[in-house]
Each structure stands twice: as C-alpha cells, then as structure tokens.
Write a protein that holds these residues in place. Structure first.
Motif, PDB file in Angstrom:
ATOM      1  N   ASN A 155     -10.548 -13.337  70.276  1.00 22.60           N
ATOM      2  CA  ASN A 155     -11.247 -12.123  70.680  1.00 22.60           C
ATOM      3  C   ASN A 155     -12.715 -12.081  70.284  1.00 22.60           C
ATOM      4  OD1 ASN A 155      -9.085 -10.771  71.971  1.00 22.60           O
ATOM      5  ND2 ASN A 155      -8.250 -10.219  69.975  1.00 22.60           N
ATOM      6  N   VAL A 156     -13.221 -13.145  69.650  1.00 23.33           N
ATOM      7  CA  VAL A 156     -14.634 -13.173  69.270  1.00 23.33           C
ATOM      8  C   VAL A 156     -15.336 -14.215  70.121  1.00 23.33           C
ATOM      9  CG1 VAL A 156     -16.284 -13.638  67.437  1.00 23.33           C
ATOM     10  CG2 VAL A 156     -14.157 -12.449  66.918  1.00 23.33           C
ATOM     11  N   ALA A 162     -22.693  -5.683  68.021  1.00 21.10           N
ATOM     12  CA  ALA A 162     -21.500  -5.465  68.859  1.00 21.10           C
ATOM     13  C   ALA A 162     -20.227  -5.952  68.170  1.00 21.10           C
ATOM     14  CB  ALA A 162     -21.693  -6.123  70.221  1.00 21.10           C
ATOM     15  N   GLY A 163     -19.462  -6.813  68.865  1.00 21.69           N
ATOM     16  CA  GLY A 163     -18.165  -7.234  68.352  1.00 21.69           C
ATOM     17  C   GLY A 163     -18.250  -7.983  67.035  1.00 21.69           C
ATOM     18  N   ASP A 164     -19.303  -8.763  66.853  1.00 20.47           N
ATOM     19  CA  ASP A 164     -19.462  -9.497  65.596  1.00 20.47           C
ATOM     20  C   ASP A 164     -19.657  -8.537  64.422  1.00 20.47           C
ATOM     21  OD1 ASP A 164     -19.308 -11.974  66.875  1.00 20.47           O
ATOM     22  OD2 ASP A 164     -21.450 -11.926  67.355  1.00 20.47           O
ATOM     23  N   ARG A 177     -18.637  -5.426  64.313  1.00 19.54           N
ATOM     24  CA  ARG A 177     -17.349  -4.749  64.092  1.00 19.54           C
ATOM     25  C   ARG A 177     -16.413  -5.631  63.279  1.00 19.54           C
ATOM     26  NH1 ARG A 177     -17.281  -3.549  69.593  1.00 19.54           N
ATOM     27  NH2 ARG A 177     -15.348  -4.724  69.887  1.00 19.54           N
ATOM     28  N   PHE A 178     -16.437  -6.936  63.588  1.00 24.25           N
ATOM     29  CA  PHE A 178     -15.579  -7.854  62.851  1.00 24.25           C
ATOM     30  C   PHE A 178     -15.936  -7.866  61.365  1.00 24.25           C
ATOM     31  CE2 PHE A 178     -15.084 -12.139  61.014  1.00 24.25           C
ATOM     32  CZ  PHE A 178     -13.695 -12.201  60.992  1.00 24.25           C
ATOM     33  N   PHE A 222     -11.691  -3.221  65.535  1.00 22.67           N
ATOM     34  CA  PHE A 222     -12.359  -4.443  65.982  1.00 22.67           C
ATOM     35  C   PHE A 222     -12.044  -4.764  67.446  1.00 22.67           C
ATOM     36  CE2 PHE A 222     -11.757  -9.083  66.616  1.00 22.67           C
ATOM     37  CZ  PHE A 222     -13.099  -9.397  66.801  1.00 22.67           C
ATOM     38  N   VAL A 223     -10.762  -4.744  67.790  1.00 22.38           N
ATOM     39  CA  VAL A 223     -10.338  -5.170  69.123  1.00 22.38           C
ATOM     40  C   VAL A 223     -10.726  -4.153  70.194  1.00 22.38           C
ATOM     41  CG1 VAL A 223      -8.358  -5.765  70.575  1.00 22.38           C
ATOM     42  CG2 VAL A 223      -8.435  -6.537  68.191  1.00 22.38           C
ATOM     43  N   GLU A 224     -10.468  -2.882  69.912  1.00 27.55           N
ATOM     44  CA  GLU A 224     -10.669  -1.840  70.928  1.00 27.55           C
ATOM     45  C   GLU A 224     -12.031  -1.153  70.831  1.00 27.55           C
ATOM     46  OE1 GLU A 224      -8.414  -1.532  73.191  1.00 27.55           O
ATOM     47  OE2 GLU A 224      -6.792  -2.691  72.258  1.00 27.55           O
ATOM     48  N   GLY A 225     -12.712  -1.339  69.706  1.00 25.98           N
ATOM     49  CA  GLY A 225     -13.989  -0.652  69.522  1.00 25.98           C
ATOM     50  C   GLY A 225     -13.833   0.840  69.316  1.00 25.98           C
TER      51      GLY A 225
END
Length: 236
Positions: free
Chosen positions: A3-4, A81-83, A85-86, A215-218
C-alpha cells in the motif's frame, strides 16, 4: 511495502521498509512478552514471570530506537501524503506496543504475588479466558499492521467491546469472591489489577487497528463507535 508507493529514491524505500520491519520485530517482542506473562499467570510460573520483567527493557529500547528512526526520516525526507501517514501511524503504534509491554510487566509482577498466596487457581479461570481472548486480539492487530489490511483491522477493533464485557464480568466475580472470603482480599485485589491490565491491552490492540485504518483509508477513526468506524471503512 504493501500500500505504499515506490519512490525514485531507492534509499527512501529502504528506510521505510526498515522502519516497517523494526515495528514488526517490536510487535513480535511485545506479543511474546504478553504471551509469556499470560502463561506464567496460568501456571503460576514465577521463573517465567521474572523473565518477563527482565525483558521489559527490550521493548522500551525498541520504542526509543524506532522513534529516532522516524524523527530522522521526517527531518531528511519531509514525507507527504501516504508516507507521512505511515510514519505517524508507526509513531503511535510503537507507543501502544510499549504500553502492552508495560502491562505484561504488571501481569508478571501480580503473578509473583499470587503464586506466593494459597488461593485456588480455579478462582482465576475467568482471567485466563479473558487473557486468551485479548492475546488473540493483539496477534490479529499485529497481523493487520503487517499487511496494512484495514478490513482485518476493522474486524479486530470490533472485538474490543467484548473485552470490556469480560472485564466487567470478571470484576463482579472477583468482588463476589472477596465477599465470600475476606481473608483473601489482597489476593483478589492482585487479580483485579491483572484484569485491568488485560482490559488496557485490548484497548491498545484496538488503537493499533485504528492506526492501520488511518494509514490505509486516510481517515481518523479514533474516539468513534465501532458502527461509525465500519461506515468510514466501508464508505457508508
């Protein structure tokens, strides 16, 4: 990493993967600490309980090390963004893993107290049952983190209210025992603290699931009901 997205910088990918691997290692250690504490309680195994207490510092060291890794990555890479959040999910997760280690330490210490007192083990069957239930929650929460699986995280988080019900039932049972045999009140109070530790570990397992969902859904699903969490994850 699941997912990353991959980055132009392979080094950045490696740094993220290292953090992920370190969190999973810490999770495995915290899970083992809890499992050993529970086993020591079930068997009144003082030696194993002492081992849990001795190893508690290892979980603390993992938290400090991973926290430093995350701070360094934030400063050097300025993830978005996603990073980002991770990294935030990791920072929060390791805090809960460290607290699971703390609660395992408490269970081990209470086990030593209980082992020194002549109280029938049959009085603690309910604690053992709840312990196994919570241990499975921790395992499933860590599996959800390993796969970054928001659906599995949702299912596991949904079990937390049952741990509250088991805790309430245990308290009623232990209070009844205290009323029937006031001579053993101190032993039953130790058992109450064990039950409280189990309830808190279940809370930490749910927290980890919430970070996976974030993380996955934001979506930040802290402090909402399980029903509301389901709506967020399933897009209701």
């Amino acid at each position: 990493m699941s997912n990353v997205p991959h980055h132009i910088s392979r080094q950045f990918d490696n740094e993220l993967e290292t953090i992920r691997s370190d969190v999973l290692a810490m999770g495995g250690l915290a899970e083992q600490q809890f499992s050993d504490a529970l086993e020591a309680l079930i068997r009144f195994d003082v030696s194993l309980a002492e081992q849990v207490i001795e190893n508690e510092v290892k979980v603390n060291s993992c938290e400090v090390s991973i926290d430093e890794e995350c701070v360094t990555l934030l400063a050097r890479r300025q993830p978005a963004a996603g990073d980002l959040r991770f990294v935030m999910a990791v920072i929060k997760t390791i805090t809960d893993l460290e607290r699971i280690g703390d609660e395992a330490d408490k269970i081990a210490r209470m086990t030593i107290n209980l082992a020194e007192k002549s109280v029938p083990r049959s009085n603690y069957i309910g604690i053992n049952t709840m312990g196994v239930f919570v241990r499975d929650m921790v395992r499933d929460a860590l599996n959800a983190f390993a796969r970054m699986d928001s659906q599995e995280a949702l299912v596991t988080a949904g079990k937390e209210p049952e741990s509250d019900e088991q805790y309430a039932a245990l308290l009623r049972q232990l209070i009844t025992y205290m009323m029937e045999d006031p001579r053993n009140i101190s032993s039953f109070m130790d058992a109450v603290w064990v039950a409280r530790a189990l309830e808190r570990i279940a809370d930490h397992a749910r927290n980890i699931c919430e970070y996976v969902i974030y993380f996955v859904e934001g979506k930040d699903v802290r402090h909402i009901s399980i029903e509301q969490m389901e709506d967020e994850v399933r897009g209701g």
